[in-house]
Design a protein around this motif. Structure first.
Motif, PDB file in Angstrom:
ATOM      1  N   MET A   1      86.243 -54.157  11.875  1.00  0.00           N
ATOM      2  CA  MET A   1      87.487 -53.406  11.863  1.00  0.00           C
ATOM      3  C   MET A   1      88.646 -54.167  12.493  1.00  0.00           C
ATOM      4  O   MET A   1      89.787 -53.912  12.207  1.00  0.00           O
ATOM      5  CB  MET A   1      87.296 -52.066  12.576  1.00  0.00           C
TER       6      MET A   1
ATOM      7  N   LYS B   1      89.727 -53.918  15.399  1.00  0.00           N
ATOM      8  CA  LYS B   1      90.404 -53.194  16.461  1.00  0.00           C
ATOM      9  C   LYS B   1      90.053 -53.805  17.805  1.00  0.00           C
ATOM     10  O   LYS B   1      88.941 -54.267  18.032  1.00  0.00           O
ATOM     11  CB  LYS B   1      90.007 -51.718  16.439  1.00  0.00           C
ATOM     12  N   LYS B   2      91.002 -53.794  18.695  1.00  0.00           N
ATOM     13  CA  LYS B   2      90.759 -54.286  20.047  1.00  0.00           C
ATOM     14  C   LYS B   2      90.148 -53.174  20.893  1.00  0.00           C
ATOM     15  O   LYS B   2      90.261 -51.988  20.568  1.00  0.00           O
ATOM     16  CB  LYS B   2      92.059 -54.804  20.646  1.00  0.00           C
TER      17      LYS B   2
ATOM     18  N   ASP C   1      89.951 -59.893  22.322  1.00  0.00           N
ATOM     19  CA  ASP C   1      89.988 -58.640  21.554  1.00  0.00           C
ATOM     20  C   ASP C   1      89.180 -57.546  22.249  1.00  0.00           C
ATOM     21  O   ASP C   1      89.473 -56.361  22.094  1.00  0.00           O
ATOM     22  CB  ASP C   1      89.424 -58.853  20.148  1.00  0.00           C
TER      23      ASP C   1
ATOM     24  N   ASN D   1      98.018 -48.398  21.524  1.00  0.00           N
ATOM     25  CA  ASN D   1      98.485 -48.567  20.150  1.00  0.00           C
ATOM     26  C   ASN D   1      97.341 -48.249  19.201  1.00  0.00           C
ATOM     27  O   ASN D   1      96.189 -48.097  19.619  1.00  0.00           O
ATOM     28  CB  ASN D   1      99.033 -49.980  19.914  1.00  0.00           C
ATOM     29  N   ASN D   2      97.665 -48.133  17.925  1.00  0.00           N
ATOM     30  CA  ASN D   2      96.670 -47.703  16.941  1.00  0.00           C
ATOM     31  C   ASN D   2      95.561 -48.714  16.730  1.00  0.00           C
ATOM     32  O   ASN D   2      94.516 -48.378  16.162  1.00  0.00           O
ATOM     33  CB  ASN D   2      97.359 -47.399  15.600  1.00  0.00           C
ATOM     34  N   ASN D   3      95.785 -49.937  17.160  1.00  0.00           N
ATOM     35  CA  ASN D   3      94.787 -50.981  16.967  1.00  0.00           C
ATOM     36  C   ASN D   3      93.987 -51.252  18.239  1.00  0.00           C
ATOM     37  O   ASN D   3      93.379 -52.304  18.388  1.00  0.00           O
ATOM     38  CB  ASN D   3      95.456 -52.286  16.510  1.00  0.00           C
ATOM     39  N   LEU D   4      93.991 -50.290  19.164  1.00  0.00           N
ATOM     40  CA  LEU D   4      93.318 -50.469  20.446  1.00  0.00           C
ATOM     41  C   LEU D   4      92.578 -49.197  20.831  1.00  0.00           C
ATOM     42  O   LEU D   4      93.163 -48.116  20.869  1.00  0.00           O
ATOM     43  CB  LEU D   4      94.344 -50.823  21.526  1.00  0.00           C
ATOM     44  N   ASP D   5      91.290 -49.326  21.118  1.00  0.00           N
ATOM     45  CA  ASP D   5      90.494 -48.221  21.644  1.00  0.00           C
ATOM     46  C   ASP D   5      90.259 -48.431  23.131  1.00  0.00           C
ATOM     47  O   ASP D   5      89.954 -49.554  23.565  1.00  0.00           O
ATOM     48  CB  ASP D   5      89.135 -48.136  20.933  1.00  0.00           C
TER      49      ASP D   5
ATOM     50  N   ASN E   1      82.765 -52.015  17.521  1.00  0.00           N
ATOM     51  CA  ASN E   1      83.874 -52.089  16.574  1.00  0.00           C
ATOM     52  C   ASN E   1      83.433 -52.404  15.148  1.00  0.00           C
ATOM     53  O   ASN E   1      84.101 -53.115  14.417  1.00  0.00           O
ATOM     54  CB  ASN E   1      84.890 -53.153  17.001  1.00  0.00           C
TER      55      ASN E   1
END
Length: 438
Positions: free
Chosen positions: A136, A138-139, A181, A343-347, A433
Motif C-alpha cells: 500500500m 502507507k507510512k 516509512d 495525513n491520509n498516507n500515514l497510520d 501495511n
C-alpha cells in the motif's frame, strides 16, 4: 414357408426387449451426473485449500522488499507448501510468482483426476487460483507501550516480551518500501515513565512538587536553602546547590484532566504548570524509577532492539501514564516526539500491553479511580484517530483492557507468557501495511 415369414415379422415387431437397451443408454448420463457431483465436490475442496495456501504465500512475499522474482518464488513456495500439503491432499499444485512495482501476483494450478466423469471423456479437472498483493505504500508510526512493572519479571513474561517485540520489529521493518516509512517508539512504564536526566532543563518539566535529595550538581556541593545557610544549619561547601539533585529522569502524571490528553505544554518558560510534566523524585526505597527510558520514533532497528533488550521490571502499575506518553510519541510537537503531522498516507498505532491491575498513580492507590483515568485516555486516543491494539498478559482488568482496543478484534488476552510470541506475530502481520487486493 409362410410360417417362417410370420415368425420373422413378429420378431422384428416385438418391442419388449427395448427396455434394457434404453436403460443402458440412459444410464450413461446418470452415471456421469453422479460422478460429476463427486468429482466437483473434490475439486471444491482442492480449490479452497489452494486459495488459502496462495493467500498465505502472498502475504509472506508481499512484505519482502528488494527481492528478485526467483527469491520471491522460493519464499512463496515454502509458505505455499506448508499450507497446501500435496501428499495429504493427493493433488500436486504448482505456484508462480511475479512482481511489478508495488504489486505482487501469485498464481496456483492443480490438475484433479476424475473418478467417474471419465465415462463421458472428462478425465481431469483443471483448478486455478490467483492472488494479488498490493504494497500500500502507507507510512506507519507505532508506539509500543509496554508494562515494565515488577510482576513482568515473573514467569518469564519479560523474557518472552522482549523476543516477541523484537520479532515484531523485524516484520514491520520489512514492510517499509523506503527507509523511514515505518517508525517505532518504545514507552516502558510502571507508575512513571523515564524521559532521562538529559532533559533536566526542558521547558515542559515542572519542579514545584520535587523534593531534592543528596548533594549533587553544580560542583558536588550541598543542597541547601539560602535561609538554612544563613542560620548555619547547612553547609554548601562543595559548591553551588542543585535544586534537581536526586532526579533520575522520571516524570509523573500531569494535572487532571491533562493526564488523559495530549495538550502541548508551553514551548518556553512561564505560563501554567498544569500542562507540564512533574519531575518525580527517587525517594528511598522507590523502585518506580528503575526504568528503561522512552525511545522516540525511530527506524534504527538495531537501536530499537537493543532498547527493548535493556528493559527491566520494577515498580507498581499505572497504565494511564504509559498510554499518555505513547500518545505523545505520535503527536507532533509533544515532548521527545519525532512524529509527523497526520495525513491520509500515514497510520498511527499504539500497541499497549499490561499484565496486572492499576495499583498506583500520582494521587491514589485506588484501582477503580486509576482505571477511570485509563478508560478516559483510551477514549481520547481513539477519538484522535489513533488505533490501539491491547494485550492482557494473564492478569489485569479484562474489561478495561478490551475496551481500550479500537475494536474487539484488536484485543488479545493470553494465559501464558509463551503465547505472546504468536500474538505479536499476528499484530505485526496486520501492521505490515499489506492487503490482498484480489
Amino acid at each position: 414357408m409362410w410360417r417362417f415369414h410370420d415368425l420373422l415379422r413378429k420378431f422384428w415387431g416385438d418391442r419388449r426387449g427395448n427396455f434394457a437397451t434404453i436403460f443402458a443408454i440412459a444410464a450413461i448420463p446418470i452415471v456421469a451426473a453422479a460422478g460429476a457431483s463427486v468429482d466437483i465436490s473434490r475439486a471444491y475442496i482442492v480449490e479452497t485449500r489452494l486459495k488459502a495456501a496462495l493467500d498465505a504465500a502472498a502475504l509472506a512475499v508481499g512484505g519482502a522488499t528488494g527481492q528478485t522474482n526467483e527469491q520471491l518464488q522460493v519464499l512463496a513456495q515454502s509458505f505455499f507448501n506448508a499450507n497446501y500439503p500435496a501428499s495429504k491432499i493427493g493433488v500436486p499444485g504448482t505456484l508462480t510468482v511475479a512482481q511489478n512495482g508495488n504489486v505482487v501476483t501469485l498464481s496456483a494450478h492443480a490438475t484433479l483426476p476424475t473418478s467417474l466423469m471419465g465415462v463421458v471423456g472428462i478425465d481431469t479437472l483443471d483448478i486455478a487460483a490467483t492472488s494479488q498483493v498490493t504494497r500500500m505504500g502507507k507510512k506507519l508510526e507505532i508506539a509500543l507501550v509496554l508494562d515494565n512493572t515488577g510482576s513482568m519479571g515473573s514467569g518469564g513474561r519479560m523474557t518472552v516480551l522482549k523476543t516477541a517485540a523484537k520479532n515484531l520489529l523485524t516484520t514491520v521493518s520489512a514492510a517499509a518500501l523506503d527507509p523511514g516509512d515505518v517508525k517505532v517508539a518504545i514507552v516502558p512504564f510502571n507508575i512513571d515513565v523515564k524521559v532521562g536526566t538529559a532533559y533536566e532543563n526542558a521547558n515542559w518539566l515542572r519542579w514545584d512538587e520535587f523534593v531534592p535529595s543528596g548533594g549533587g550538581g553544580g560542583g558536588g556541593g550541598g543542597n541547601c536553602h539560602i535561609i538554612l545557610i544563613l542560620l548555619g544549619l547547612c553547609n554548601n561547601s562543595g559548591g553551588g546547590s542543585n535544586p534537581h539533585a536526586g532526579w533520575n529522569g522520571c516524570v509523573e502524571d500531569r494535572d487532571q484532566n491533562y493526564d488523559t490528553l495530549n495538550t502541548l505544554p508551553p514551548a518556553t518558560g512561564g505560563g501554567s504548570n498544569a500542562t507540564r510534566y512533574p519531575a518525580h523524585e527517587n525517594t528511598s526505597g522507590n523502585s518506580n524509577c528503575n526504568l528503561q527510558t522512552i525511545m522516540p520514533l525511530s527506524h534504527n532497528w538495531t537501536a530499537l532492539a537493543t532498547h527493548i533488550d535493556n528493559m527491566v521490571s520494577a515498580g507498581n502499575t499505572n497504565t494511564t501514564i504509559g498510554l499518555a506518553w505513547g500518545w505523545n510519541m505520535l503527536t507532533p510537537g509533544a515532548p521527545l516526539s519525532a512524529a509527523a503531522a497526520p495525513n491520509n498516507n500515514l497510520d498511527k498505532v499504539i500497541l499497549f500491553l499490561t499484565d496486572g491491575d492499576n495499583t498506583q498513580n500520582r494521587w491514589t492507590t485506588s484501582s477503580s479511580q486509576i482505571d477511570a483515568r485509563t478508560a478516559l485516555v483510551c477514549t481520547n486516543i481513539k477519538a484522535a484517530g489513533i488505533k490501539i491494539y491491547s494485550v492482557r498478559v494473564i492478569d489485569g482488568n479484562a474489561t478495561l483492557i478490551r475496551n481500550c482496543a479500537t475494536d474487539p478484534g484488536m484485543y488479545y488476552s493470553v494465559n501464558t507468557a509463551s503465547e505472546l510470541t504468536s500474538v505479536f506475530a499476528s499484530i505485526a502481520q496486520s501492521l505490515s501495511n499489506l492487503r490482498i487486493s484480489q
